[in-house]
Design an enzyme around this catalytic site. Structure first.
Site, PDB file in Angstrom:
ATOM      1  N   HIS A   1      -9.023  -1.941  -5.710  1.00 50.13           N
ATOM      2  CA  HIS A   1      -7.979  -2.284  -4.748  1.00 50.13           C
ATOM      3  C   HIS A   1      -6.952  -3.234  -5.370  1.00 50.13           C
ATOM      4  O   HIS A   1      -5.759  -3.155  -5.040  1.00 50.13           O
ATOM      5  CB  HIS A   1      -8.546  -2.911  -3.479  1.00 50.13           C
TER       6      HIS A   1
ATOM      7  N   HIS B   1       0.819  -1.212   0.000  1.00 47.70           N
ATOM      8  CA  HIS B   1       0.000   0.000   0.000  1.00 47.70           C
ATOM      9  C   HIS B   1       0.853   1.262   0.000  1.00 47.70           C
ATOM     10  O   HIS B   1       0.556   2.226  -0.718  1.00 47.70           O
ATOM     11  CB  HIS B   1      -0.956   0.007   1.192  1.00 47.70           C
TER      12      HIS B   1
ATOM     13  N   ASP C   1      -2.941  -2.671  -5.385  1.00 48.92           N
ATOM     14  CA  ASP C   1      -1.914  -3.661  -5.054  1.00 48.92           C
ATOM     15  C   ASP C   1      -0.931  -3.852  -6.209  1.00 48.92           C
ATOM     16  O   ASP C   1       0.282  -3.974  -6.000  1.00 48.92           O
ATOM     17  CB  ASP C   1      -2.557  -5.004  -4.711  1.00 48.92           C
TER      18      ASP C   1
ATOM     19  N   HIS D   1      -0.499 -10.788  -5.556  1.00 49.55           N
ATOM     20  CA  HIS D   1       0.885 -10.432  -5.259  1.00 49.55           C
ATOM     21  C   HIS D   1       1.877 -11.359  -5.948  1.00 49.55           C
ATOM     22  O   HIS D   1       2.880 -10.909  -6.508  1.00 49.55           O
ATOM     23  CB  HIS D   1       1.121 -10.446  -3.748  1.00 49.55           C
TER      24      HIS D   1
END
Length: 332
Positions: free
Chosen positions: A258, A100, A262, A285
């Site tokens: 969101h 973040h 990321d 991720h």
């Protein structure tokens, strides 16, 4: 080593008048505190200005042996990508949930920053990048006496894992993201968003999108040592038929926004801003970091370009030597 112009906060040039072909840093230091979303432990961070060409580095303090640890924010230093992005290692010092803050720095176009942190996990704050953006706004962004550099994607790079994929491809200018999610949950479902990244677009469309999690997974996460600090104050909780948070969503498509947040943070681990287009389907991720590893696996995939001042406008020149990837070897 080139350094940033000025030492006193008041002596920095205003961000409004900065040329986009210059590297940037913060005008002054700023501190934030909170708890880690996975550890639940309190933590304090301080963002410091950093010299040109330093990039983003994390200074891990508060280690049991009393030794501080400097960790480069680079994909080669990533040690875990399960539910968050971690750089460094537990024994000698690690920092978790960096995505973040990295997203805020990359989204606002900040090239150089030293992040001092007194614990093993970044504070989750409200679950988005907005608190970091607001903190940065209180001190401002400063120009550095060095030209900006980019990683220019030269050819398509793609990785796949089952139905999921992530890819980077060349474009003429800028950085474009196209992210698609596809969840079984009817509350989230399938959603796709594409955008050209700029500080204005990032502030308006991405910074405020919060992290989210399924209520049905909470007990499993707790048993695995995750989400111990999660609450309705920092996470969008997804139930079987609706969002649990009484205030609802900040955006109708907050979930995919969101995921873009990321992706911006993970792709910042390239070490330099990217000139290219990123596309993902059911990514995360691991896929974000994986596509960077694939990009840097072959020198023919990319080139480093540097801004040059001309009387009329900034131009780009390609650096034949490029960026020595060995200089970013994992500090593990």
């Amino acid at each position: 080593m080139l350094s940033c112009e000025g030492v006193r906060a008041g002596s920095w040039p205003r961000a409004k008048g900065m040329r986009t072909n210059q590297q940037t840093t913060l005008k002054a230091s700023i501190s934030l505190s909170g708890i880690g979303v996975h550890s639940g432990n309190p933590v304090e961070i301080t963002l410091h200005p950093a010299p040109a060409n330093d990039g983003i580095c994390f200074l891990r303090t508060g280690m049991p042996n009393g030794n501080d640890r400097l960790i480069k924010a680079h994909h080669a230093c990533v040690s875990a990508t399960e539910l968050c992005t971690v750089i460094g290692d537990v024994e000698s010092g690690a920092v978790a949930t960096i995505e973040h803050l990295m997203s805020a720095l990359f989204g606002l176009g900040i090239d150089n920053c030293l992040v001092e942190i007194d614990g093993p996990e970044m504070p989750i704050l409200d679950g988005s990048a907005l608190p970091f953006v607001r903190a940065i706004d209180t001190v401002g962004i400063a120009a550095c006496a060095a030209p900006k550099r980019w990683i220019k994607v030269l050819r398509l790079v793609r990785i796949e894992a089952g139905r999921a994929f992530a890819e980077l491809r060349p474009i003429d200018r800028g950085f474009r993201l196209d992210v698609e999610i596809d969840f079984e949950s009817p509350v989230i479902g399938r959603s796709r968003k594409a955008m050209d990244l700029s500080p204005a677009a990032y502030r308006r469309e991405i910074a405020g999108a919060r992290t989210f999690g399924m209520m049905k997974d909470v007990e499993r996460y707790w048993k695995a040592g995750f989400a111990l600090g999660a609450s309705l104050e920092n996470t969008v909780a997804v139930g079987d038929t609706d969002v649990v948070n009484p205030e609802g969503l900040r955006f109708a498509d907050e979930f995919v926004r969101h995921k873009i947040l990321d992706a911006v943070g993970d792709l910042a681990l390239a070490g330099l801003p990217i000139q290219g287009a990123y596309r993902s389907y059911c990514g995360g991720h691991r896929m974000n970091v994986g596509v960077l590893s694939a990009l840097f696996a072959d020198r023919a995939n990319y080139r480093i370009v540097e801004a040059q001042n001309t009387r009329r406008e900034a131009s780009l020149v390609e650096l034949g030597a490029g960026l020595g990837i060995a200089a970013f070897a994992a500090d593990l």
